[in-house]
Design a protein around this motif. Structure first.
Motif, mmCIF file in Angstrom:
data_model
loop_
_atom_site.group_PDB
_atom_site.id
_atom_site.type_symbol
_atom_site.label_atom_id
_atom_site.label_comp_id
_atom_site.label_asym_id
_atom_site.label_seq_id
_atom_site.Cartn_x
_atom_site.Cartn_y
_atom_site.Cartn_z
ATOM 1 N N ASP A 108 28.063 41.441 27.082
ATOM 2 C CA ASP A 108 28.443 40.048 26.962
ATOM 3 C C ASP A 108 27.936 39.503 25.637
ATOM 4 O OD1 ASP A 108 29.779 37.789 27.747
ATOM 5 O OD2 ASP A 108 28.049 36.937 28.780
ATOM 6 N N TRP A 109 28.516 38.369 25.232
ATOM 7 C CA TRP A 109 28.226 37.768 23.936
ATOM 8 C C TRP A 109 27.337 36.545 24.100
ATOM 9 C CZ3 TRP A 109 30.369 40.430 19.861
ATOM 10 C CH2 TRP A 109 31.373 41.350 20.195
ATOM 11 N N TRP A 125 26.292 32.714 23.904
ATOM 12 C CA TRP A 125 27.068 31.489 23.992
ATOM 13 C C TRP A 125 26.116 30.338 24.252
ATOM 14 C CZ3 TRP A 125 31.099 30.164 21.749
ATOM 15 C CH2 TRP A 125 31.846 29.040 22.122
ATOM 16 N N LYS A 126 26.620 29.120 24.205
ATOM 17 C CA LYS A 126 25.755 27.961 24.381
ATOM 18 C C LYS A 126 24.950 28.094 25.668
ATOM 19 C CE LYS A 126 28.379 24.553 21.750
ATOM 20 N NZ LYS A 126 29.050 23.241 21.770
ATOM 21 N N LEU A 130 21.501 32.243 24.299
ATOM 22 C CA LEU A 130 21.514 32.593 22.882
ATOM 23 C C LEU A 130 20.346 33.511 22.518
ATOM 24 C CD1 LEU A 130 22.474 29.129 21.365
ATOM 25 C CD2 LEU A 130 23.853 31.212 21.267
ATOM 26 N N VAL A 175 29.559 33.461 17.039
ATOM 27 C CA VAL A 175 30.375 33.017 18.175
ATOM 28 C C VAL A 175 30.570 31.509 18.195
ATOM 29 C CG1 VAL A 175 29.772 34.982 19.650
ATOM 30 C CG2 VAL A 175 28.344 32.921 19.693
ATOM 31 N N LEU A 176 29.703 30.770 17.519
ATOM 32 C CA LEU A 176 29.795 29.316 17.519
ATOM 33 C C LEU A 176 30.438 28.760 16.247
ATOM 34 C CD1 LEU A 176 26.317 28.391 19.044
ATOM 35 C CD2 LEU A 176 28.508 28.634 20.202
ATOM 36 N N ASN A 188 34.584 35.151 22.220
ATOM 37 C CA ASN A 188 34.389 33.713 22.332
ATOM 38 C C ASN A 188 35.244 33.219 23.501
ATOM 39 O OD1 ASN A 188 35.350 30.869 21.735
ATOM 40 N ND2 ASN A 188 33.846 31.077 20.091
ATOM 41 N N PRO A 189 34.758 32.279 24.301
ATOM 42 C CA PRO A 189 35.561 31.813 25.431
ATOM 43 C C PRO A 189 36.934 31.280 25.028
ATOM 44 C CG PRO A 189 33.317 31.023 25.640
ATOM 45 C CD PRO A 189 33.423 31.635 24.275
ATOM 46 N N ARG A 220 31.523 33.717 31.509
ATOM 47 C CA ARG A 220 31.566 32.363 30.997
ATOM 48 C C ARG A 220 32.873 31.695 31.402
ATOM 49 N NH1 ARG A 220 30.413 34.763 25.192
ATOM 50 N NH2 ARG A 220 32.556 35.350 25.661
ATOM 51 N N CYS A 240 26.920 26.682 14.406
ATOM 52 C CA CYS A 240 25.834 27.175 15.246
ATOM 53 C C CYS A 240 24.736 26.131 15.304
ATOM 54 C CB CYS A 240 25.300 28.485 14.679
ATOM 55 S SG CYS A 240 23.853 29.102 15.498
#
Length: 363
Positions: A130-131, A133-134, A137, A250-251, A283-284, A336, A348
Protein backbone atom coordinates in the motif's frame (compact mmCIF):
# COMPACT_ATOMS: atom_id res chain seq x y z
CA UNK A 1 17.14 35.76 29.76
CA UNK A 2 15.52 32.93 31.62
CA UNK A 3 16.56 29.51 30.43
CA UNK A 4 13.37 27.97 31.83
CA UNK A 5 11.56 28.32 28.52
CA UNK A 6 7.79 28.32 28.68
CA UNK A 7 5.76 28.49 25.47
CA UNK A 8 2.14 29.34 24.83
CA UNK A 9 0.52 26.31 23.18
CA UNK A 10 -2.07 28.38 21.32
CA UNK A 11 -1.52 29.10 17.61
CA UNK A 12 0.45 32.22 16.82
CA UNK A 13 -1.86 34.81 15.26
CA UNK A 14 -1.06 35.79 11.64
CA UNK A 15 1.23 38.79 11.50
CA UNK A 16 2.62 38.30 15.01
CA UNK A 17 6.23 37.50 15.75
CA UNK A 18 6.61 33.99 17.21
CA UNK A 19 9.93 35.11 18.68
CA UNK A 20 7.94 36.94 21.37
CA UNK A 21 7.36 33.51 22.92
CA UNK A 22 10.63 31.86 21.96
CA UNK A 23 13.66 32.98 23.96
CA UNK A 24 16.64 32.48 21.60
CA UNK A 25 19.30 31.89 24.23
CA UNK A 26 16.91 29.61 26.12
CA UNK A 27 17.22 27.05 23.33
CA UNK A 28 20.01 24.52 23.83
CA UNK A 29 19.92 22.96 20.35
CA UNK A 30 18.51 24.37 17.12
CA UNK A 31 17.62 21.57 14.69
CA UNK A 32 17.17 23.20 11.29
CA UNK A 33 15.53 20.93 8.72
CA UNK A 34 16.77 21.32 5.14
CA UNK A 35 15.20 19.24 2.38
CA UNK A 36 16.99 20.87 -0.53
CA UNK A 37 13.76 22.74 -1.29
CA UNK A 38 13.12 26.48 -1.33
CA UNK A 39 11.44 26.94 2.06
CA UNK A 40 14.07 25.46 4.38
CA UNK A 41 16.75 28.08 3.66
CA UNK A 42 14.34 30.97 4.33
CA UNK A 43 13.32 29.49 7.68
CA UNK A 44 16.95 28.64 8.46
CA UNK A 45 18.09 32.20 7.78
CA UNK A 46 15.48 33.60 10.17
CA UNK A 47 16.42 31.11 12.88
CA UNK A 48 20.11 31.87 12.40
CA UNK A 49 19.45 35.60 12.68
CA UNK A 50 17.78 35.04 16.04
CA UNK A 51 20.51 32.71 17.29
CA UNK A 52 23.28 35.09 16.19
CA UNK A 53 21.58 38.07 17.81
CA UNK A 54 21.47 36.10 21.08
CA UNK A 55 25.08 34.95 20.73
CA UNK A 56 24.19 31.25 20.48
CA UNK A 57 24.97 30.57 16.82
CA UNK A 58 27.12 27.61 17.88
CA UNK A 59 23.94 25.80 18.97
CA UNK A 60 22.56 25.66 15.42
CA UNK A 61 22.71 22.40 13.45
CA UNK A 62 21.24 21.66 10.03
CA UNK A 63 20.02 18.22 9.01
CA UNK A 64 18.76 16.51 5.88
CA UNK A 65 16.80 13.25 5.86
CA UNK A 66 17.69 11.68 2.53
CA UNK A 67 15.20 9.62 0.55
CA UNK A 68 17.96 8.33 -1.72
CA UNK A 69 16.93 7.73 -5.33
CA UNK A 70 13.36 8.89 -4.67
CA UNK A 71 14.65 12.45 -4.28
CA UNK A 72 15.43 14.67 -7.24
CA UNK A 73 18.93 13.62 -8.32
CA UNK A 74 21.76 15.69 -9.75
CA UNK A 75 21.71 16.26 -13.52
CA UNK A 76 24.31 17.49 -15.99
CA UNK A 77 23.12 19.54 -18.96
CA UNK A 78 25.46 21.11 -21.55
CA UNK A 79 28.41 20.37 -19.30
CA UNK A 80 26.88 22.07 -16.26
CA UNK A 81 26.08 19.98 -13.20
CA UNK A 82 23.00 20.81 -11.15
CA UNK A 83 23.04 19.22 -7.67
CA UNK A 84 20.45 16.85 -6.30
CA UNK A 85 18.45 17.44 -3.13
CA UNK A 86 20.91 15.97 -0.62
CA UNK A 87 23.87 17.87 -2.03
CA UNK A 88 21.82 21.04 -2.26
CA UNK A 89 20.81 20.81 1.41
CA UNK A 90 24.50 20.76 2.36
CA UNK A 91 25.22 23.66 0.01
CA UNK A 92 22.39 25.69 1.54
CA UNK A 93 23.71 25.02 5.04
CA UNK A 94 27.20 26.16 4.10
CA UNK A 95 25.93 29.24 2.24
CA UNK A 96 24.00 30.30 5.33
CA UNK A 97 27.17 30.14 7.40
CA UNK A 98 26.77 26.84 9.24
CA UNK A 99 30.10 24.99 9.52
CA UNK A 100 30.20 21.67 7.61
CA UNK A 101 30.69 19.71 10.84
CA UNK A 102 27.30 20.95 12.04
CA UNK A 103 25.42 19.70 8.98
CA UNK A 104 24.07 16.15 9.32
CA UNK A 105 22.60 13.81 6.73
CA UNK A 106 20.61 10.75 7.73
CA UNK A 107 19.12 7.94 5.68
CA UNK A 108 17.19 4.87 6.78
CA UNK A 109 19.00 1.56 6.55
CA UNK A 110 18.35 -2.10 7.30
CA UNK A 111 20.56 -5.12 7.95
CA UNK A 112 20.87 -7.43 4.97
CA UNK A 113 23.19 -10.41 4.90
CA UNK A 114 25.20 -9.07 7.81
CA UNK A 115 25.65 -5.49 6.62
CA UNK A 116 23.74 -2.22 6.79
CA UNK A 117 22.30 -1.15 3.45
CA UNK A 118 19.91 1.66 2.45
CA UNK A 119 16.26 0.87 3.04
CA UNK A 120 14.24 2.89 0.60
CA UNK A 121 10.63 3.94 0.97
CA UNK A 122 9.54 2.31 -2.28
CA UNK A 123 10.90 -1.03 -1.08
CA UNK A 124 8.83 -0.65 2.10
CA UNK A 125 5.75 0.13 0.00
CA UNK A 126 6.39 -2.92 -2.19
CA UNK A 127 6.73 -5.13 0.89
CA UNK A 128 3.43 -4.00 2.39
CA UNK A 129 1.36 -3.46 -0.71
CA UNK A 130 0.00 0.00 0.00
CA UNK A 131 0.99 3.63 -0.53
CA UNK A 132 1.31 6.49 1.94
CA UNK A 133 -1.72 8.73 2.20
CA UNK A 134 -3.15 11.41 4.45
CA UNK A 135 -3.14 10.13 8.01
CA UNK A 136 -0.89 7.20 7.08
CA UNK A 137 2.47 8.73 6.16
CA UNK A 138 5.48 6.54 6.96
CA UNK A 139 7.42 8.72 4.52
CA UNK A 140 7.03 11.50 7.08
CA UNK A 141 7.32 9.66 10.37
CA UNK A 142 9.74 6.80 9.73
CA UNK A 143 11.87 8.17 6.91
CA UNK A 144 12.19 11.73 8.22
CA UNK A 145 11.01 12.70 11.69
CA UNK A 146 12.19 9.61 13.52
CA UNK A 147 15.60 9.65 11.84
CA UNK A 148 16.12 13.36 12.42
CA UNK A 149 15.21 13.12 16.09
CA UNK A 150 17.31 9.99 16.53
CA UNK A 151 20.36 11.75 15.13
CA UNK A 152 20.36 14.10 18.12
CA UNK A 153 19.67 11.54 20.86
CA UNK A 154 23.28 11.16 21.99
CA UNK A 155 23.76 14.93 21.99
CA UNK A 156 20.62 15.36 24.09
CA UNK A 157 21.79 12.76 26.61
CA UNK A 158 25.15 14.46 26.96
CA UNK A 159 23.64 17.93 27.33
CA UNK A 160 21.09 16.72 29.88
CA UNK A 161 23.86 15.31 32.03
CA UNK A 162 25.77 18.57 31.72
CA UNK A 163 22.78 20.86 32.40
CA UNK A 164 20.98 18.72 34.97
CA UNK A 165 17.60 19.43 33.39
CA UNK A 166 15.62 18.62 30.23
CA UNK A 167 17.31 19.85 27.06
CA UNK A 168 15.36 22.52 25.19
CA UNK A 169 15.33 21.99 21.40
CA UNK A 170 13.88 24.13 18.63
CA UNK A 171 12.88 21.99 15.66
CA UNK A 172 13.01 24.57 12.85
CA UNK A 173 10.79 23.82 9.84
CA UNK A 174 10.13 25.48 6.50
CA UNK A 175 6.34 25.25 6.84
CA UNK A 176 4.47 28.24 5.40
CA UNK A 177 0.82 29.24 5.68
CA UNK A 178 0.08 29.76 1.99
CA UNK A 179 1.21 26.27 0.95
CA UNK A 180 -2.06 24.61 1.94
CA UNK A 181 -5.11 25.06 4.19
CA UNK A 182 -3.64 22.58 6.67
CA UNK A 183 -0.41 24.52 6.93
CA UNK A 184 -2.28 27.81 7.28
CA UNK A 185 -3.98 26.42 10.39
CA UNK A 186 -0.78 24.96 11.80
CA UNK A 187 0.76 27.15 14.55
CA UNK A 188 4.09 28.80 13.82
CA UNK A 189 5.21 27.74 17.29
CA UNK A 190 4.08 24.74 19.32
CA UNK A 191 5.44 22.20 21.79
CA UNK A 192 5.57 18.66 20.43
CA UNK A 193 7.54 16.85 23.16
CA UNK A 194 7.95 17.54 26.86
CA UNK A 195 9.42 14.98 29.24
CA UNK A 196 12.26 14.59 31.72
CA UNK A 197 14.87 14.31 28.96
CA UNK A 198 13.85 16.98 26.51
CA UNK A 199 11.41 19.71 25.54
CA UNK A 200 10.97 20.10 21.78
CA UNK A 201 9.38 23.20 20.31
CA UNK A 202 8.42 23.07 16.64
CA UNK A 203 9.12 26.47 15.13
CA UNK A 204 8.24 27.66 11.63
CA UNK A 205 9.77 31.15 11.48
CA UNK A 206 8.81 31.63 7.80
CA UNK A 207 5.16 30.71 8.42
CA UNK A 208 3.82 34.07 7.18
CA UNK A 209 6.26 34.44 4.26
CA UNK A 210 4.57 34.06 0.88
CA UNK A 211 5.75 31.78 -1.90
CA UNK A 212 6.71 34.73 -4.09
CA UNK A 213 8.65 36.30 -1.22
CA UNK A 214 10.57 33.04 -0.76
CA UNK A 215 11.47 32.93 -4.45
CA UNK A 216 12.47 36.59 -4.50
CA UNK A 217 14.60 36.22 -1.38
CA UNK A 218 16.31 33.12 -2.77
CA UNK A 219 17.19 34.93 -6.00
CA UNK A 220 18.31 38.08 -4.16
CA UNK A 221 20.62 36.03 -1.91
CA UNK A 222 22.11 34.26 -4.92
CA UNK A 223 21.25 30.89 -3.38
CA UNK A 224 20.98 27.98 -5.82
CA UNK A 225 17.52 26.45 -5.89
CA UNK A 226 16.61 22.89 -6.78
CA UNK A 227 16.62 22.53 -10.57
CA UNK A 228 13.25 20.75 -10.51
CA UNK A 229 11.58 24.11 -9.80
CA UNK A 230 12.58 25.33 -13.26
CA UNK A 231 11.22 24.52 -16.71
CA UNK A 232 14.66 23.07 -17.43
CA UNK A 233 17.90 22.97 -15.43
CA UNK A 234 19.49 26.39 -15.35
CA UNK A 235 16.43 28.31 -16.55
CA UNK A 236 15.96 30.09 -13.22
CA UNK A 237 12.30 30.71 -14.10
CA UNK A 238 10.51 28.77 -11.34
CA UNK A 239 8.25 27.26 -14.04
CA UNK A 240 8.86 23.57 -13.23
CA UNK A 241 7.63 21.60 -10.22
CA UNK A 242 5.76 23.63 -7.60
CA UNK A 243 7.14 21.52 -4.75
CA UNK A 244 10.40 19.72 -4.04
CA UNK A 245 9.66 16.51 -2.15
CA UNK A 246 9.78 12.95 -3.43
CA UNK A 247 10.00 13.12 -7.22
CA UNK A 248 6.71 11.19 -7.34
CA UNK A 249 4.79 12.22 -4.24
CA UNK A 250 1.33 10.75 -3.61
CA UNK A 251 0.15 14.16 -2.40
CA UNK A 252 1.48 16.17 -5.34
CA UNK A 253 -0.78 18.02 -7.75
CA UNK A 254 -1.46 16.58 -11.20
CA UNK A 255 0.85 18.85 -13.15
CA UNK A 256 3.78 18.09 -10.84
CA UNK A 257 3.13 14.36 -11.21
CA UNK A 258 2.90 14.49 -15.00
CA UNK A 259 6.08 16.54 -15.14
CA UNK A 260 7.89 14.08 -12.84
CA UNK A 261 6.71 11.09 -14.87
CA UNK A 262 8.15 12.67 -18.00
CA UNK A 263 11.38 13.62 -16.26
CA UNK A 264 11.91 10.25 -14.56
CA UNK A 265 10.22 7.58 -16.73
CA UNK A 266 12.25 4.69 -15.31
CA UNK A 267 11.24 5.58 -11.75
CA UNK A 268 7.61 5.98 -12.85
CA UNK A 269 7.66 2.51 -14.41
CA UNK A 270 9.00 1.06 -11.14
CA UNK A 271 6.13 2.70 -9.26
CA UNK A 272 3.71 1.29 -11.83
CA UNK A 273 5.17 -2.18 -11.30
CA UNK A 274 4.49 -1.98 -7.55
CA UNK A 275 0.98 -0.75 -8.28
CA UNK A 276 0.31 -3.54 -10.76
CA UNK A 277 1.65 -6.39 -8.61
CA UNK A 278 0.00 -5.25 -5.37
CA UNK A 279 -3.24 -4.16 -7.03
CA UNK A 280 -3.48 -0.83 -5.19
CA UNK A 281 -3.45 2.49 -7.06
CA UNK A 282 -0.65 4.96 -6.39
CA UNK A 283 -3.20 7.58 -5.41
CA UNK A 284 -6.91 7.25 -4.53
CA UNK A 285 -7.71 9.63 -7.38
CA UNK A 286 -5.47 8.16 -10.07
CA UNK A 287 -3.07 5.35 -10.84
CA UNK A 288 0.54 5.58 -11.91
CA UNK A 289 -0.44 3.71 -15.07
CA UNK A 290 -2.91 6.47 -15.89
CA UNK A 291 -0.34 9.16 -15.17
CA UNK A 292 2.17 7.48 -17.49
CA UNK A 293 -0.48 7.30 -20.20
CA UNK A 294 -1.48 10.95 -19.78
CA UNK A 295 2.13 12.09 -19.72
CA UNK A 296 2.56 10.64 -23.21
CA UNK A 297 -0.37 12.59 -24.65
CA UNK A 298 -0.21 15.98 -26.37
CA UNK A 299 -0.49 18.84 -23.92
CA UNK A 300 1.48 17.18 -21.13
CA UNK A 301 4.10 19.50 -19.58
CA UNK A 302 7.47 19.68 -21.32
CA UNK A 303 9.97 17.89 -19.06
CA UNK A 304 12.91 20.09 -20.06
CA UNK A 305 15.26 17.25 -19.13
CA UNK A 306 15.19 13.44 -19.20
CA UNK A 307 16.79 11.55 -16.33
CA UNK A 308 18.11 8.11 -17.26
CA UNK A 309 18.25 6.91 -13.63
CA UNK A 310 21.28 4.78 -14.34
CA UNK A 311 23.81 3.75 -11.73
CA UNK A 312 24.32 1.41 -8.79
CA UNK A 313 22.04 3.27 -6.38
CA UNK A 314 19.00 3.09 -8.63
CA UNK A 315 19.83 -0.49 -9.65
CA UNK A 316 19.92 -1.44 -5.96
CA UNK A 317 16.50 0.15 -5.46
CA UNK A 318 15.06 -1.66 -8.46
CA UNK A 319 16.46 -5.02 -7.32
CA UNK A 320 15.13 -4.55 -3.78
CA UNK A 321 11.67 -3.62 -5.04
CA UNK A 322 11.52 -6.57 -7.42
CA UNK A 323 12.64 -8.93 -4.64
CA UNK A 324 9.95 -7.57 -2.31
CA UNK A 325 7.25 -8.05 -4.92
CA UNK A 326 8.05 -11.75 -5.25
CA UNK A 327 6.80 -12.27 -1.69
CA UNK A 328 3.31 -11.89 -0.24
CA UNK A 329 2.51 -8.51 1.29
CA UNK A 330 3.66 -8.47 4.91
CA UNK A 331 0.28 -7.42 6.27
CA UNK A 332 -3.28 -6.85 5.13
CA UNK A 333 -3.59 -3.80 2.94
CA UNK A 334 -5.23 -0.66 4.23
CA UNK A 335 -8.00 0.00 1.71
CA UNK A 336 -8.36 3.72 1.19
CA UNK A 337 -11.75 5.14 0.20
CA UNK A 338 -11.74 6.57 -3.30
CA UNK A 339 -13.18 10.10 -3.20
CA UNK A 340 -15.40 11.44 -5.94
CA UNK A 341 -13.85 13.63 -8.60
CA UNK A 342 -10.59 13.53 -10.42
CA UNK A 343 -8.65 16.37 -8.81
CA UNK A 344 -5.57 15.57 -6.80
CA UNK A 345 -4.93 17.41 -3.54
CA UNK A 346 -2.38 20.19 -3.28
CA UNK A 347 1.15 19.63 -2.04
CA UNK A 348 2.63 17.39 0.58
CA UNK A 349 1.63 18.76 3.98
CA UNK A 350 4.66 18.42 6.16
CA UNK A 351 6.55 15.95 4.00
CA UNK A 352 9.91 17.55 4.59
CA UNK A 353 8.95 18.70 8.02
CA UNK A 354 7.70 15.64 9.82
CA UNK A 355 4.87 15.49 12.28
CA UNK A 356 4.80 15.81 16.01
CA UNK A 357 7.05 13.31 17.70
CA UNK A 358 5.58 10.64 19.86
CA UNK A 359 6.87 9.88 23.35
CA UNK A 360 9.57 7.58 22.01
CA UNK A 361 10.54 9.80 19.08
CA UNK A 362 11.53 13.02 20.80
CA UNK A 363 14.93 14.52 20.22
Amino acid sequence: MSRDLQLDLFPTEPGTDPMTDLVPDGVDIYIVNLSGGKDGPRAAALALDAARAAGVEDRVFTIHASLGPLEWPAVTVDGVRYPGSSELAALHSRALGVPPERHIEVRRTQELEGERVPYDLLTYIAERGDWPWKGVLPCRSDWKTGLIYGAFSSMVRARKKELGRPVVCANVLGIRADESPDRKKRPALRTTTANTARVVHEWSPAHQVTTQEVKDWTDEQGLPHQWCYDSHPGAGDWQGSSRCSCSLCVLANRRDLLLAVRRRPRLAELYALVERVRGVPFNPNTSMAELIDRAARPGAPDPGVLIEDEGPEFDALENAVQAALKKPAKRARYVRPVPAGDALPGGCDGCAAGGAAGPDQGV
